[in-house]
Write an enzyme that holds these catalytic residues in place. Structure first.
Site, short mmCIF file in Angstrom:
data_model
loop_
_atom_site.label_atom_id
_atom_site.label_comp_id
_atom_site.label_asym_id
_atom_site.label_seq_id
_atom_site.Cartn_x
_atom_site.Cartn_y
_atom_site.Cartn_z
N ASP A 147 67.07 -44.01 -52.21
CA ASP A 147 67.20 -45.05 -51.20
C ASP A 147 65.95 -45.92 -51.18
O ASP A 147 65.40 -46.24 -50.11
CB ASP A 147 67.44 -44.43 -49.82
CG ASP A 147 67.87 -45.45 -48.78
OD1 ASP A 147 68.34 -46.53 -49.16
OD2 ASP A 147 67.73 -45.17 -47.57
N LEU A 182 72.35 -39.96 -51.47
CA LEU A 182 72.43 -40.26 -52.89
C LEU A 182 71.03 -40.39 -53.47
O LEU A 182 70.10 -40.81 -52.78
CB LEU A 182 73.20 -41.56 -53.12
CG LEU A 182 74.68 -41.56 -52.74
CD1 LEU A 182 75.25 -42.97 -52.83
CD2 LEU A 182 75.47 -40.60 -53.63
N CYS A 204 95.27 -46.42 -45.09
CA CYS A 204 94.49 -46.00 -43.92
C CYS A 204 93.52 -47.10 -43.49
O CYS A 204 92.84 -47.70 -44.32
CB CYS A 204 93.72 -44.73 -44.24
SG CYS A 204 92.69 -44.12 -42.89
N CYS A 227 76.80 -54.42 -37.45
CA CYS A 227 76.80 -52.98 -37.65
C CYS A 227 75.75 -52.30 -36.76
O CYS A 227 74.59 -52.71 -36.74
CB CYS A 227 76.53 -52.67 -39.12
SG CYS A 227 76.45 -50.91 -39.50
N CYS A 254 74.91 -44.91 -36.48
CA CYS A 254 76.28 -44.72 -36.00
C CYS A 254 77.07 -43.97 -37.06
O CYS A 254 76.89 -44.20 -38.25
CB CYS A 254 76.91 -46.10 -35.74
SG CYS A 254 78.62 -46.06 -35.16
#
Length: 371
Positions: A147, A182, A204, A227, A254
């Site tokens: 990251d 990751l 979905c 977001c 979140c």
């Protein structure tokens, strides 16, 4: 462990590379990773998806998303031929997501951020993996990422077969859901690549429907400016009033879009002790956190992902959550007292003033309505 001597200008046969890849997968599991896959440096359709997303301005001012090397692994790390993609589960043994989100007097923190900061921990594991590879084949070119830097990690994971990008843009694995970190190891070794997996989201739309701020504006398209993870962690400014109410008691990140994903019924609890919730951050009372001064906050959050935000953002987010909490005269008093304290110490800025005053007003209106 298979030992394959690799001398300068020597090349490994396909069988040797297959054996090495199998060994890497084994070593990765021994180091705490749940899965390993290999991709080449062609990221398929993902660079175009990123370009379209940026053109629409959905990156919310995150300038680093425009770095050209993000879609060009060989430019970021010269001589890269393959990328080893790894995943590590982080879900606590007792997630308590519904319980905490349903208690507006308590603070909700994204499940990935409850334990130690994953960056250093995982990077050390990736380095150990590279060291084991070097023991087996001799020196080789590589660079590890967790990251960090301009790496299109979700695209790489998808190309390496670790999962597919869901409609919420998070990578989903059929056997493990989406609660995982990751990491990548860029390498000059021509390892055999894995095949991408097809999407299994079908019709979905649970993640789109549940998003509190309607940030998922279309399947596979996220408006970062709406977001909650971006707003509570990356953004430092004034949050629009309608979004404040939608944020509820979420003070850092979140999980809603992952919470409702059907594939997360297969999510596994993390076996990594470092990701165990620390310092009672798993649903603490909002007023307890509001009482912390900066020294306490720095002490409690040391070595945790929570340090991604500033203390000022911590107070801003808590004030929103307190404004959204059930009517309470104690909350009004605590908000007003802290505002005076911050003003006296010179720490009260315009952003904090706006959010604290809003929270006091929200609580006052609720108290009047209850009379």
């Amino acid at each position: 462990m298979t030992r394959i001597p690799l001398h300068e200008n020597a090349s490994l046969s396909r069988n040797e590379l297959l054996t090495l890849k199998a060994d890497i997968a084994l070593w990765a599991r021994e180091l705490g990773f749940q899965q390993m896959g290999v991709s080449d440096i062609d990221l398929g359709e993902h660079p175009q998806h990123l370009a379209d997303w940026l053109e629409q301005g959905y990156e919310a001012g995150m300038a680093w998303m425009h770095e050209p090397k993000r879609v060009a692994p060989a430019d970021l790390v010269p001589n890269t031929q393959r990328i080893i993609s790894l995943r590590m589960d982080y879900l606590p043994a007792e997630p308590r997501i519904h319980e905490i989100l349903g208690d507006a007097d308590r603070a909700y923190i994204a499940r990935y951020a409850l334990g130690r900061d994953y960056h250093k921990l995982i990077r050390k594991r990736v380095q150990k993996l590279a060291d084991r590879m070097a023991e087996a084949i001799g020196p080789f070119g590589y660079r590890a990422f967790v990251d960090s830097a301009p790496v299109l990690e979700k695209a790489i994971a998808a190309q390496a077969g670790l999962g597919w990008a869901g409609k919420h843009t998070v990578i989903i694995n059929r056997q493990a859901g989406s609660y995982f970190f990751l990491a990548e190891l860029f390498t000059d070794l021509p390892l055999p690549v894995d095949e991408p997996v097809s999407s299994h989201c079908g019709t979905c739309s649970a993640c789109i429907d549940i998003c509190p701020t309607q940030a998922i504006i279309a399947p596979y398209v996220l408006d970062a400016g709406k977001c909650i993870s971006y707003l509570t962690i990356e953004y430092r400014g004034v949050i629009a009033e309608p979004l404040r109410r939608a944020i509820g008691n979420r003070i850092f990140g979140c999980d809603d879009c992952q919470l409702v994903c059907p594939w997360n019924r297969y999510a596994q609890a993390s076996q990594e002790p470092a990701f165990t919730p620390r310092h009672d951050f798993d649903g603490p009372p909002l007023l307890d956190l509001w009482a912390w001064d900066e020294i306490t906050w720095l002490s409690k959050t040391e070595g945790m992902p929570l340090r991604r935000m500033s203390y000022a953002s911590w107070l801003r987010n808590l004030s929103m959550a307190l404004g959204n909490a059930p009517a309470s005269a104690d909350i009004v008093q605590a908000l007003a007292m802290r505002r005076d304290e911050l003003s006296a110490s010179g720490m009260l800025n315009d952003v904090l003033t706006e959010h604290i005053d809003w929270a006091i007003n929200e609580q006052t209106l609720k108290l009047h309505a209850a009379q």
